[in-house]
Design a protein around this motif. Structure first.
Motif, PDB file in Angstrom:
ATOM      1  N   ILE A 145      75.872 109.463   7.998  1.00  0.00           N
ATOM      2  CA  ILE A 145      74.762 108.324   8.204  1.00  0.00           C
ATOM      3  C   ILE A 145      73.474 108.045   8.010  1.00  0.00           C
ATOM      4  N   PHE A 146      72.291 109.380   8.059  1.00  0.00           N
ATOM      5  CA  PHE A 146      71.536 109.403   6.802  1.00  0.00           C
ATOM      6  C   PHE A 146      71.158 108.189   5.788  1.00  0.00           C
ATOM      7  N   LEU A 147      72.385 108.890   5.051  1.00  0.00           N
ATOM      8  CA  LEU A 147      72.166 107.822   3.882  1.00  0.00           C
ATOM      9  C   LEU A 147      72.390 106.760   3.867  1.00  0.00           C
ATOM     10  N   GLN A 148      73.257 105.791   4.772  1.00  0.00           N
ATOM     11  CA  GLN A 148      73.596 104.911   4.739  1.00  0.00           C
ATOM     12  C   GLN A 148      72.584 104.169   5.937  1.00  0.00           C
ATOM     13  N   GLU A 149      72.358 104.481   6.464  1.00  0.00           N
ATOM     14  CA  GLU A 149      70.391 103.994   7.119  1.00  0.00           C
ATOM     15  C   GLU A 149      69.471 103.750   6.414  1.00  0.00           C
ATOM     16  N   SER A 150      69.418 104.458   5.201  1.00  0.00           N
ATOM     17  CA  SER A 150      68.258 104.373   4.132  1.00  0.00           C
ATOM     18  C   SER A 150      69.008 104.097   2.759  1.00  0.00           C
ATOM     19  N   ARG A 151      70.191 103.730   2.322  1.00  0.00           N
ATOM     20  CA  ARG A 151      70.795 103.027   1.916  1.00  0.00           C
ATOM     21  C   ARG A 151      70.028 102.219   0.485  1.00  0.00           C
ATOM     22  N   PRO A 152      68.586 101.820   0.777  1.00  0.00           N
ATOM     23  CA  PRO A 152      68.210 101.455  -0.275  1.00  0.00           C
ATOM     24  C   PRO A 152      67.302 101.852  -1.248  1.00  0.00           C
ATOM     25  N   LYS A 153      67.167 103.529  -0.418  1.00  0.00           N
ATOM     26  CA  LYS A 153      66.500 104.233  -1.554  1.00  0.00           C
ATOM     27  C   LYS A 153      67.682 104.969  -2.230  1.00  0.00           C
ATOM     28  N   PHE A 154      68.971 105.330  -0.870  1.00  0.00           N
ATOM     29  CA  PHE A 154      69.957 106.015  -1.541  1.00  0.00           C
ATOM     30  C   PHE A 154      70.884 105.377  -2.145  1.00  0.00           C
ATOM     31  N   PRO A 155      71.124 104.604  -2.972  1.00  0.00           N
ATOM     32  CA  PRO A 155      72.514 103.406  -2.600  1.00  0.00           C
ATOM     33  C   PRO A 155      73.918 104.355  -3.394  1.00  0.00           C
ATOM     34  N   THR A 156      74.050 105.907  -3.847  1.00  0.00           N
ATOM     35  CA  THR A 156      74.761 105.587  -3.971  1.00  0.00           C
ATOM     36  C   THR A 156      75.402 107.099  -3.734  1.00  0.00           C
ATOM     37  N   ALA A 157      73.949 108.143  -3.627  1.00  0.00           N
ATOM     38  CA  ALA A 157      74.691 109.195  -3.216  1.00  0.00           C
ATOM     39  C   ALA A 157      75.430 109.668  -2.139  1.00  0.00           C
ATOM     40  N   PHE A 158      75.804 109.160  -1.708  1.00  0.00           N
ATOM     41  CA  PHE A 158      77.114 109.942  -0.638  1.00  0.00           C
ATOM     42  C   PHE A 158      78.679 109.767  -1.266  1.00  0.00           C
ATOM     43  N   PHE A 159      78.471 108.396  -2.157  1.00  0.00           N
ATOM     44  CA  PHE A 159      80.143 108.477  -2.804  1.00  0.00           C
ATOM     45  C   PHE A 159      79.412 108.977  -4.323  1.00  0.00           C
ATOM     46  N   GLU A 160      78.846 109.815  -4.917  1.00  0.00           N
ATOM     47  CA  GLU A 160      79.028 110.704  -5.745  1.00  0.00           C
ATOM     48  C   GLU A 160      78.354 111.852  -5.851  1.00  0.00           C
ATOM     49  N   TYR A 161      78.043 112.139  -4.357  1.00  0.00           N
ATOM     50  CA  TYR A 161      77.580 113.475  -3.997  1.00  0.00           C
ATOM     51  C   TYR A 161      78.626 114.185  -2.888  1.00  0.00           C
ATOM     52  N   LEU A 162      78.760 113.058  -2.476  1.00  0.00           N
ATOM     53  CA  LEU A 162      79.049 113.603  -1.169  1.00  0.00           C
ATOM     54  C   LEU A 162      80.573 113.771  -0.722  1.00  0.00           C
ATOM     55  N   MET A 163      80.987 113.003  -1.470  1.00  0.00           N
ATOM     56  CA  MET A 163      82.398 112.122  -0.789  1.00  0.00           C
ATOM     57  C   MET A 163      83.187 113.541  -1.740  1.00  0.00           C
ATOM     58  N   PRO A 164      83.064 113.292  -2.882  1.00  0.00           N
ATOM     59  CA  PRO A 164      84.056 114.479  -3.183  1.00  0.00           C
ATOM     60  C   PRO A 164      83.800 116.018  -2.983  1.00  0.00           C
ATOM     61  N   ILE A 165      82.915 116.247  -1.569  1.00  0.00           N
ATOM     62  CA  ILE A 165      82.917 117.412  -1.834  1.00  0.00           C
ATOM     63  C   ILE A 165      84.351 117.061  -0.746  1.00  0.00           C
ATOM     64  N   VAL A 166      84.574 116.225   0.084  1.00  0.00           N
ATOM     65  CA  VAL A 166      85.251 116.624   1.692  1.00  0.00           C
ATOM     66  C   VAL A 166      86.502 116.134   1.366  1.00  0.00           C
ATOM     67  N   VAL A 167      85.945 115.553   0.013  1.00  0.00           N
ATOM     68  CA  VAL A 167      87.564 116.055  -0.857  1.00  0.00           C
ATOM     69  C   VAL A 167      88.542 117.049  -0.866  1.00  0.00           C
TER      70      VAL A 167
END
Length: 270
Positions: free
Chosen positions: A17-39
């Motif tokens: 949620i924090f990354l979504q709110e700060s997407r201009p600064k972290f455009p791909t952090a969630f998809f590259e780092y966090l989502m693979p961990i969840v999966v």
């Protein structure tokens, strides 16, 4: 340590949620780092870690934080592998449970093309009654997720199988979600197919099945009403409600609304 991985999973949603709110600064952090961990943790050897990952995934889907491409290319393939016929029993039960819970959060196309065929297979799983029980308990939600055409073509035959299952708990679960299934079908299917099926549940040899069927009788009958004239409709939370007519609204314009709400069978099953 499993406790460390479990704690990590619990932190993923607020970080996302924090990354979504700060997407201009972290455009791909969630998809590259966090989502693979969840999966990856959906297949962890520790059941508490898997449970935390499943809960995190549902929160992410509910908050619309997972990209459609990740759902189709990462999440669904893992769940299909875990729910395969030769999969470990514990993994299979967890996978079908998460499939049923996430169905209402995905697009109809994704559910129908990627998850519905496997759900139909799991409804006939002869090895684990727990799998069939989960399918029966969530049948109404799956019908609602895929719509009338797929329900009548693919799901109604499976519903008939579950309603005649040798395990009485399966038949009871079907009775509890009967209204939700009926609401998704056409009037002709309700009259010609579901009505005789419901009579068989009311006449079941097990009193718990009969009791559940009688409790669903009123909600099932309500699905035969014309919504435009009767004012009956299904809310998003799975409750059957009666919308006041325009005349009633005008006559009671100075009084609070007096809607009558009946809990649907799918809500009771939940």
């Amino acid at each position: 340590e499993p406790t460390v991985r479990t704690e990590l999973m619990e932190q993923i949603p607020p970080i996302a949620i924090f990354l979504q709110e700060s997407r201009p600064k972290f455009p791909t952090a969630f998809f590259e780092y966090l989502m693979p961990i969840v999966v990856r943790y959906l297949t962890d050897v520790n059941n508490q870690v898997r449970k935390a990952s499943q809960e995190a995934l549902l929160i992410l889907l509910e908050q619309d934080l997972v990209a459609q491409s990740d759902i189709e290319n990462k999440v669904c393939p893992i769940l299909l592998d875990l729910s395969a016929p030769d999969s470990d029993d514990e993994y299979k039960v967890e996978a079908v449970n998460i499939i049923c819970k996430m169905a209402s959060m995905l697009s109809r196309t994704t559910v129908e093309h990627m998850l519905l065929p496997r759900f139909c297979e799991l409804c006939s799983d002869g090895k684990l009654f727990q799998v069939r029980k989960i399918c029966a308990a969530n049948f109404g939600d799956i019908c609602n997720a895929v719509g009338q055409e797929a329900t009548e073509r693919l799901l109604i035959p499976k519903f008939f199988e579950l309603c005649s299952d040798s395990v009485w708990g399966m038949r009871k679960a079907c009775a509890e979600c009967f209204m939700a299934v009926s609401y998704t079908t056409s009037p002709e299917v309700r009259r010609s197919k579901l009505s005789p099926l419901f009579i068989s549940l009311i006449s079941d040899t097990c009193r718990w099945v009969r009791q559940a069927a009688f409790q669903s009788l009123g909600p099932f009958i309500s699905t035969f009403a014309n919504p435009s004239s009767a004012g009956l409709y299904i809310r998003e939370d799975g409750t059957l409600s009666i919308r006041p007519s325009a005349q009633d609204m005008n006559s009671n314009s100075c009084q609070p609304s007096n809607n009558i709400t009946l809990m649907s069978s799918s809500a009771n099953a939940a």
